[in-house]
Motif scaffolding. Structure first.
Motif, PDB file in Angstrom:
ATOM      1  N   THR A   2       0.746  -1.243  -0.085  1.00 36.18           N
ATOM      2  CA  THR A   2      -0.006  -0.056   0.050  1.00 36.18           C
ATOM      3  C   THR A   2       0.818   1.162   0.010  1.00 36.18           C
ATOM      4  N   ALA A   3       0.250   2.147  -0.388  1.00 35.70           N
ATOM      5  CA  ALA A   3       0.971   3.682  -0.522  1.00 35.70           C
ATOM      6  C   ALA A   3      -0.057   4.600  -0.175  1.00 35.70           C
ATOM      7  N   SER A   4       0.329   5.925  -0.284  1.00 37.92           N
ATOM      8  CA  SER A   4      -0.559   7.092   0.040  1.00 37.92           C
ATOM      9  C   SER A   4      -1.473   7.460  -1.141  1.00 37.92           C
ATOM     10  N   GLU A 141       4.634  15.184   0.616  1.00 37.60           N
ATOM     11  CA  GLU A 141       4.574  14.103  -0.035  1.00 37.60           C
ATOM     12  C   GLU A 141       5.571  13.991  -1.234  1.00 37.60           C
ATOM     13  N   MET A 142       5.663  15.210  -1.916  1.00 34.14           N
ATOM     14  CA  MET A 142       6.159  15.704  -3.024  1.00 34.14           C
ATOM     15  C   MET A 142       7.816  15.411  -2.948  1.00 34.14           C
ATOM     16  N   GLN A 143       8.329  16.027  -1.621  1.00 35.12           N
ATOM     17  CA  GLN A 143       9.554  15.860  -1.273  1.00 35.12           C
ATOM     18  C   GLN A 143      10.159  14.488  -1.072  1.00 35.12           C
ATOM     19  N   LYS A 144       9.021  13.634  -0.608  1.00 30.19           N
ATOM     20  CA  LYS A 144       9.429  12.122  -0.401  1.00 30.19           C
ATOM     21  C   LYS A 144       9.613  11.594  -1.489  1.00 30.19           C
ATOM     22  N   LEU A 145       8.606  11.929  -2.393  1.00 29.31           N
ATOM     23  CA  LEU A 145       8.495  11.473  -3.637  1.00 29.31           C
ATOM     24  C   LEU A 145       9.752  11.552  -4.586  1.00 29.31           C
ATOM     25  N   GLU A 146      10.319  12.676  -4.413  1.00 29.03           N
ATOM     26  CA  GLU A 146      11.506  13.173  -4.941  1.00 29.03           C
ATOM     27  C   GLU A 146      12.810  12.593  -4.515  1.00 29.03           C
ATOM     28  N   ARG A 147      12.824  12.282  -3.364  1.00 23.17           N
ATOM     29  CA  ARG A 147      13.977  11.396  -2.485  1.00 23.17           C
ATOM     30  C   ARG A 147      13.773   9.908  -3.243  1.00 23.17           C
ATOM     31  N   GLY A 148      12.712   9.383  -3.200  1.00 24.39           N
ATOM     32  CA  GLY A 148      12.466   8.131  -3.777  1.00 24.39           C
ATOM     33  C   GLY A 148      13.047   8.106  -5.112  1.00 24.39           C
ATOM     34  N   LEU A 149      12.486   8.894  -6.051  1.00 26.81           N
ATOM     35  CA  LEU A 149      12.733   8.717  -7.543  1.00 26.81           C
ATOM     36  C   LEU A 149      14.312   8.892  -7.847  1.00 26.81           C
ATOM     37  N   ALA A 150      14.787   9.799  -6.733  1.00 25.73           N
ATOM     38  CA  ALA A 150      16.409   9.923  -6.923  1.00 25.73           C
ATOM     39  C   ALA A 150      17.346   8.782  -6.750  1.00 25.73           C
ATOM     40  N   LEU A 151      16.636   7.766  -5.963  1.00 28.07           N
ATOM     41  CA  LEU A 151      17.346   6.733  -5.520  1.00 28.07           C
ATOM     42  C   LEU A 151      17.379   5.387  -6.578  1.00 28.07           C
ATOM     43  N   LEU A 152      16.218   5.622  -7.620  1.00 27.31           N
ATOM     44  CA  LEU A 152      16.136   4.723  -8.486  1.00 27.31           C
ATOM     45  C   LEU A 152      17.154   4.685  -9.331  1.00 27.31           C
ATOM     46  N   LEU A 195       9.744   2.007  -5.866  1.00 30.32           N
ATOM     47  CA  LEU A 195       9.377   3.086  -5.553  1.00 30.32           C
ATOM     48  C   LEU A 195       8.573   2.801  -4.441  1.00 30.32           C
ATOM     49  N   LEU A 196       7.376   1.913  -4.671  1.00 35.61           N
ATOM     50  CA  LEU A 196       6.401   1.704  -3.615  1.00 35.61           C
ATOM     51  C   LEU A 196       7.000   0.983  -2.397  1.00 35.61           C
ATOM     52  N   ARG A 197       7.986  -0.124  -2.582  1.00 37.40           N
ATOM     53  CA  ARG A 197       8.627  -0.921  -1.454  1.00 37.40           C
ATOM     54  C   ARG A 197       9.438   0.588  -0.587  1.00 37.40           C
ATOM     55  N   TRP A 198      10.125   1.362  -1.283  1.00 37.10           N
ATOM     56  CA  TRP A 198      11.008   2.249  -0.449  1.00 37.10           C
ATOM     57  C   TRP A 198       9.797   3.010   0.234  1.00 37.10           C
ATOM     58  N   TRP A 199       8.939   3.691  -0.510  1.00 36.14           N
ATOM     59  CA  TRP A 199       7.644   4.532   0.131  1.00 36.14           C
ATOM     60  C   TRP A 199       7.474   4.006   1.416  1.00 36.14           C
ATOM     61  N   ASN A 200       7.024   2.637   1.570  1.00 34.40           N
ATOM     62  CA  ASN A 200       6.473   2.027   2.673  1.00 34.40           C
ATOM     63  C   ASN A 200       7.562   1.659   3.726  1.00 34.40           C
ATOM     64  N   GLU A 201       8.749   1.456   3.340  1.00 31.13           N
ATOM     65  CA  GLU A 201       9.675   1.249   4.057  1.00 31.13           C
ATOM     66  C   GLU A 201      10.108   2.679   5.125  1.00 31.13           C
ATOM     67  N   GLU A 202       9.988   3.899   4.141  1.00 28.66           N
ATOM     68  CA  GLU A 202      10.103   4.875   4.582  1.00 28.66           C
ATOM     69  C   GLU A 202       9.103   5.429   6.020  1.00 28.66           C
TER      70      GLU A 202
END
Length: 205
Positions: A2-4, A141-152, A195-202
């Motif tokens: 799941t995610a937001s 959430e945009m800031q969080k998404l930015e961090r996640g995208l940068a890790l891909l 990205l979803l895995r990282w999002w949920n772990e964060e």
């Protein structure tokens, strides 16, 4: 998994109103014949989205502005050879992506850090179906998404951005990436899962 609702919305391809391709075709033909005014029409039509893509890819407004300008210069120079095997917008994204990659390599070699957050960009990420009164939560959430995208990995990140943020079809993405449609779909799928895995772990930290 799941995610937001915010990231769920961002991971869905963006749909747009169909463009007037007949007008673009006529301006394209005129530009290929050397009509600068016709090419300026093309620039005005595509520069906003192309600049937004460069901003999101490079995460630096100054670099994005220069790359976007360079992309149109390259396009003008190569326009007589453009055969229309892909949409003009797809071709422009391909030019811009190659220049973004070159700029990123050059920036890394100079060890220059000149990044910005998505909140500072002139072309922020689209935020469909999100009420204005929740803008603070959305920005977080945009800031969080930015961090996640940068890790891909770059190949996965670019495929996901082109599909979900730029609204390109998988066929168009494949042409930009010089990859098969099946390969492009695989990259998008893996990018979403990572990205979803990282999002949920964060969220559990």
């Amino acid at each position: 998994m799941t995610a937001s609702p915010a990231i769920d919305a961002l991971l869905l391809p963006q749909t747009e109103v169909a463009a007037d391709d007949s007008a673009e075709t006529s301006h394209l033909r005129a530009a290929q014949a050397g009509d600068m005014a016709a090419f300026e029409w093309i620039v005005r039509r595509h520069e906003e989205k192309l600049f937004g893509f460069c901003c999101r890819w490079l995460r630096c407004v100054e670099d994005a502005r220069e790359v976007c300008q360079d992309a149109f210069v390259r396009a003008w120079q190569a326009l007589p050879e453009f055969e229309g095997r892909a949409k003009l917008s797809t071709w422009l994204y391909q030019i811009a992506l190659n220049l973004c990659r070159d700029r990123a390599k050059s920036r890394a070699s100079r060890q220059r850090e000149n990044t910005t957050t998505l909140n500072d960009l002139e072309q922020p990420l689209p935020c469909p179906q999100h009420p204005p009164d929740a803008s603070a939560e959305w920005q977080s959430e945009m800031q969080k998404l930015e961090r996640g995208l940068a890790l891909l990995p770059e190949k996965l990140r670019t495929a996901l951005m082109l599909s979900t943020m730029e609204g390109l079809s998988h066929e168009e993405c494949a042409k930009v990436l010089n990859c098969s449609v099946r390969g492009t779909e695989g990259r998008i799928y893996r990018a979403r899962q990572m990205l979803l895995r990282w999002w949920n772990e964060e969220g559990q930290c």
